[in-house]
Structure formats: C-alpha cells, structure tokens
Scaffold this motif. Sequence first.
Motif, PDB file in Angstrom:
ATOM      1  N   MET A 131       0.858  -1.110  -0.010  1.00  0.00           N
ATOM      2  CA  MET A 131      -0.166  -0.121   0.017  1.00  0.00           C
ATOM      3  C   MET A 131       0.912   1.316   0.003  1.00  0.00           C
ATOM      4  SD  MET A 131      -3.158  -1.048   2.286  1.00  0.00           S
ATOM      5  CE  MET A 131      -4.236   0.561   1.877  1.00  0.00           C
ATOM      6  N   VAL A 132       2.077   1.235   0.785  1.00  0.00           N
ATOM      7  CA  VAL A 132       2.721   2.509   0.792  1.00  0.00           C
ATOM      8  C   VAL A 132       3.474   2.781  -0.666  1.00  0.00           C
ATOM      9  CG1 VAL A 132       4.929   3.409   1.823  1.00  0.00           C
ATOM     10  CG2 VAL A 132       3.352   2.290   3.115  1.00  0.00           C
ATOM     11  N   LYS A 133       3.742   1.519  -1.034  1.00  0.00           N
ATOM     12  CA  LYS A 133       4.473   1.696  -2.748  1.00  0.00           C
ATOM     13  C   LYS A 133       3.325   2.153  -3.408  1.00  0.00           C
ATOM     14  CE  LYS A 133       7.427  -0.773  -5.810  1.00  0.00           C
ATOM     15  NZ  LYS A 133       8.089  -2.155  -6.023  1.00  0.00           N
ATOM     16  N   ALA A 134       2.367   1.719  -3.458  1.00  0.00           N
ATOM     17  CA  ALA A 134       1.335   2.312  -4.333  1.00  0.00           C
ATOM     18  C   ALA A 134       1.012   3.695  -4.055  1.00  0.00           C
ATOM     19  CB  ALA A 134      -0.242   1.570  -3.996  1.00  0.00           C
ATOM     20  N   GLY A 135       1.030   4.284  -2.846  1.00  0.00           N
ATOM     21  CA  GLY A 135       0.887   5.591  -2.513  1.00  0.00           C
ATOM     22  C   GLY A 135       2.315   6.449  -3.129  1.00  0.00           C
ATOM     23  N   GLU A 136       3.264   5.810  -3.007  1.00  0.00           N
ATOM     24  CA  GLU A 136       4.360   6.536  -3.594  1.00  0.00           C
ATOM     25  C   GLU A 136       4.135   6.756  -4.990  1.00  0.00           C
ATOM     26  OE1 GLU A 136       8.115   5.102  -0.561  1.00  0.00           O
ATOM     27  OE2 GLU A 136       7.582   4.185  -2.312  1.00  0.00           O
ATOM     28  N   THR A 137       3.523   5.594  -5.655  1.00  0.00           N
ATOM     29  CA  THR A 137       3.465   5.709  -7.202  1.00  0.00           C
ATOM     30  C   THR A 137       2.421   6.708  -7.567  1.00  0.00           C
ATOM     31  OG1 THR A 137       3.928   3.301  -7.398  1.00  0.00           O
ATOM     32  CG2 THR A 137       2.872   4.323  -9.141  1.00  0.00           C
ATOM     33  N   THR A 138       1.519   6.802  -6.666  1.00  0.00           N
ATOM     34  CA  THR A 138       0.279   7.988  -7.087  1.00  0.00           C
ATOM     35  C   THR A 138       0.574   9.248  -6.377  1.00  0.00           C
ATOM     36  OG1 THR A 138      -1.033   7.237  -5.401  1.00  0.00           O
ATOM     37  CG2 THR A 138      -1.420   5.860  -7.248  1.00  0.00           C
ATOM     38  N   GLY A 139       1.870   9.425  -5.610  1.00  0.00           N
ATOM     39  CA  GLY A 139       1.852  10.695  -4.872  1.00  0.00           C
ATOM     40  C   GLY A 139       0.934  10.873  -3.725  1.00  0.00           C
ATOM     41  N   ASN A 140       0.447   9.766  -3.204  1.00  0.00           N
ATOM     42  CA  ASN A 140      -0.482   9.935  -1.997  1.00  0.00           C
ATOM     43  C   ASN A 140      -0.125   8.975  -0.825  1.00  0.00           C
ATOM     44  OD1 ASN A 140      -3.037  10.598  -0.672  1.00  0.00           O
ATOM     45  ND2 ASN A 140      -4.201   8.843  -1.458  1.00  0.00           N
ATOM     46  N   VAL A 141       0.885   9.082  -0.421  1.00  0.00           N
ATOM     47  CA  VAL A 141       1.582   8.114   0.804  1.00  0.00           C
ATOM     48  C   VAL A 141       0.834   8.503   2.036  1.00  0.00           C
ATOM     49  CG1 VAL A 141       3.553   7.635   2.168  1.00  0.00           C
ATOM     50  CG2 VAL A 141       3.980   8.229  -0.164  1.00  0.00           C
ATOM     51  N   ASP A 142       0.382   9.888   2.478  1.00  0.00           N
ATOM     52  CA  ASP A 142      -0.333  10.227   3.519  1.00  0.00           C
ATOM     53  C   ASP A 142      -1.591   9.555   3.806  1.00  0.00           C
ATOM     54  OD1 ASP A 142      -1.056  11.870   1.622  1.00  0.00           O
ATOM     55  OD2 ASP A 142      -1.119  13.482   2.844  1.00  0.00           O
ATOM     56  N   GLY A 143      -2.244   9.642   2.526  1.00  0.00           N
ATOM     57  CA  GLY A 143      -3.570   9.039   2.371  1.00  0.00           C
ATOM     58  C   GLY A 143      -3.770   7.670   2.678  1.00  0.00           C
ATOM     59  N   MET A 144      -2.523   6.755   1.938  1.00  0.00           N
ATOM     60  CA  MET A 144      -2.380   5.525   2.127  1.00  0.00           C
ATOM     61  C   MET A 144      -2.116   5.080   3.530  1.00  0.00           C
ATOM     62  SD  MET A 144      -3.179   3.463  -0.238  1.00  0.00           S
ATOM     63  CE  MET A 144      -3.291   3.512  -2.035  1.00  0.00           C
ATOM     64  N   MET A 145      -1.409   5.766   4.301  1.00  0.00           N
ATOM     65  CA  MET A 145      -0.899   5.768   5.696  1.00  0.00           C
ATOM     66  C   MET A 145      -2.246   5.701   6.737  1.00  0.00           C
ATOM     67  SD  MET A 145       2.210   4.951   6.397  1.00  0.00           S
ATOM     68  CE  MET A 145       3.947   5.117   5.971  1.00  0.00           C
ATOM     69  N   ASN A 146      -2.917   6.868   6.223  1.00  0.00           N
ATOM     70  CA  ASN A 146      -4.209   6.710   6.958  1.00  0.00           C
ATOM     71  C   ASN A 146      -5.213   5.527   6.845  1.00  0.00           C
ATOM     72  OD1 ASN A 146      -4.380   8.855   8.818  1.00  0.00           O
ATOM     73  ND2 ASN A 146      -4.743  10.273   6.911  1.00  0.00           N
ATOM     74  N   LYS A 147      -5.236   5.167   5.412  1.00  0.00           N
ATOM     75  CA  LYS A 147      -6.231   4.061   5.347  1.00  0.00           C
ATOM     76  C   LYS A 147      -5.344   2.770   6.189  1.00  0.00           C
ATOM     77  CE  LYS A 147      -7.869   5.369   0.868  1.00  0.00           C
ATOM     78  NZ  LYS A 147      -7.853   4.745  -0.504  1.00  0.00           N
ATOM     79  N   ILE A 148      -4.220   2.449   6.051  1.00  0.00           N
ATOM     80  CA  ILE A 148      -3.430   1.390   6.942  1.00  0.00           C
ATOM     81  C   ILE A 148      -3.807   1.524   8.419  1.00  0.00           C
ATOM     82  CG2 ILE A 148      -1.236   0.464   7.165  1.00  0.00           C
ATOM     83  CD1 ILE A 148      -0.344   1.383   4.845  1.00  0.00           C
ATOM     84  N   ALA A 149      -3.619   2.650   8.674  1.00  0.00           N
ATOM     85  CA  ALA A 149      -3.943   2.950  10.280  1.00  0.00           C
ATOM     86  C   ALA A 149      -5.652   2.685  10.665  1.00  0.00           C
ATOM     87  CB  ALA A 149      -3.855   4.294  10.603  1.00  0.00           C
ATOM     88  N   ASP A 150      -6.303   2.896   9.680  1.00  0.00           N
ATOM     89  CA  ASP A 150      -7.912   2.914   9.858  1.00  0.00           C
ATOM     90  C   ASP A 150      -8.087   1.121   9.632  1.00  0.00           C
ATOM     91  OD1 ASP A 150      -8.584   5.127  10.244  1.00  0.00           O
ATOM     92  OD2 ASP A 150      -9.273   5.443   8.028  1.00  0.00           O
ATOM     93  N   PHE A 151      -7.351   0.757   8.893  1.00  0.00           N
ATOM     94  CA  PHE A 151      -7.516  -0.950   8.892  1.00  0.00           C
ATOM     95  C   PHE A 151      -6.814  -1.760  10.030  1.00  0.00           C
ATOM     96  CE2 PHE A 151      -5.468  -4.972   7.811  1.00  0.00           C
ATOM     97  CZ  PHE A 151      -6.561  -5.673   7.178  1.00  0.00           C
TER      98      PHE A 151
END
Length: 311
Positions: free
Chosen positions: A291-311
Amino acid sequence: MAKQKALEKKAKTYKLDLGELSLFTSQLASLLQAGLPLVSCLEALQDQTEDQVFRIVIRDVRNDISTGTSFSGAVKKFPKAFPNLFISMVEAGEASGGLAEILGKVAGYFESTVKLTKKVKSAMTYPIAVIGLAIALVNVLLIFVIPVFAAMFADFGAKLPMPTQLLIDLSNFMKAWWWALGLGAYGIYYGVGKYVSTPNGRRQKDQFLVRAPIFGNLVHKIALSRFCRTYATLMRSGVPILRTLEIVASASGKVQVEDACSEIAKHVSQGGQVSEIMAANPFFPPMMKHMVKAGETTGNVDGMMNKIADF
C-alpha cells in the motif's frame, strides 16, 4: 499565595492528559477558524479551563506570545504538557500560515489516538480482571481452604496420593512463607522495572511484547497504527520527511519503530523510498509495504498511511 506558588511550580512539569490536549487543540482550532486572534483564543480557553495548573500553563503561553514569542516557542517551555508532535505541527502551521487548519488535523489525530487507547483498555480489562481473580482465588484456596482438608486427612492416618500430598505441602509452604513470596514478587517486579528502563532491557521488552501469545498481535497492530497515523498527519501538514520520521520515532514507544525510522531516514536522505526499507523489514506486514508503494506511485503516501491505520 503559597497555593498559587505551588501551582506555578507544578505547571513547569505538568503532564497534560491526551484527552484534555485533544479538547484544547480542537477548541483552539475552532476559535482561530472563527477569526479570533491567537492571544484572544488562549485567553478564552484559559477562562473556561477548570484545571488550575493547566490554566497557569495557558496563561504563561499567552503572556509569552503577547511579548513577541512565537506560539511554538512558547509551548516549547512546557515539554511535558505539549509533546514534540504538537510543537512540530505548530511550527509547520506558523511557517505555512495555516495554523488553524493544521491544529484541526492535530486535534483529529489526538482524538483518534484517544479512541484507540480506550478500545485497547476496554479489550484488556476483561482478561486482566479474570486472570487477577483466578490468582486471588487460588491463593485463598491454598492458604485458607486446603489446610482444613489437610487436617481432616491427617485424622484418617492413611497415606495420601502424591498429587494430594504435593498440594498440601504447597499450601503449608504458602501459609508459612506468604510474606517471603510477597517480598520476592515485589523484588522481581522492581528488578524487571529497573532492567527494562535500560536500552537493552527496553529492547528485549518490546521484542517480547510483540511476540507474546494472545496479546502480541494486538501490541504489534497498535504500534503499526500509531506509526501510520502520526506519519500521515505530519506529512499532510507539511512537516519535512526527516523531521517527520524523527517525531514518529519518539512518539512510537517501540524500539522496532525507532530502528525502522532511523533506517528509513538514512535511506530517504540518500534518495531512496520509504517502501524499499519497509520491504526489507519483517516488522511491517506485506499488505502495508504494497500500500505504501502504491501511495508513492500515485503521490498519496499520507492517504495510504491513514487507510492502513484505519485498517
């Protein structure tokens, strides 16, 4: 007068409860968004705060700001009340001119942390209560109940089975040496507490907690959630990544996260990516790495990190 001096002395080392800090931050953000000057906001919060010590803290912060000190500089004088995360976010808000918006994000982060803490305490209360009750009942049986049966069996004059005799011997030992067992237990508790306060002891404690049966998985997920939520909040607020990693490490409370942040900071300063270190670190699960790698690819690491935290 003496009481006021005592309160002012206590204010220097006052540790603010996270729930109170969350409420204070949320109210301050709301007042700033309404267009009030910072000094007026703090004055209003000082008047409505029931905690007398925290009222002095707010007063001193307000006075410092009135004399030209920055908000971040004023709260730095109270490191116990305002953690590094709060101070760094305030600095970012002052630099960007969006203090109210960033304080709103900080308040949201603190609220999420408080909810997580309450959930963990709620989940832990029942098993801890059951274990404590079981230990208390076993001690009562061994010290008070078993001796009664032992006297009955002695009157029979017959040889007792080995398990029964061992239980009676254990009961006699507990009854005669309960004070020594209590002192021994306290000594072990004190010794373990002193050891885990050392760097090696703390490392072994954190490794044990993450691998412990039943609770280890919960401790691991809490550490990952705190890491992701703190990282996302700081990055979204414009805090530089190296400073973010420094704050995340200090706020994590786990040596595994501190080691990972140190590795990530070193790797990022050399032009690498966060996901590359996560992929090589077994502390982070595969889902998180992808998920973090996908966030880096799309430029949305912070959004992915929040989703991981919720999960």
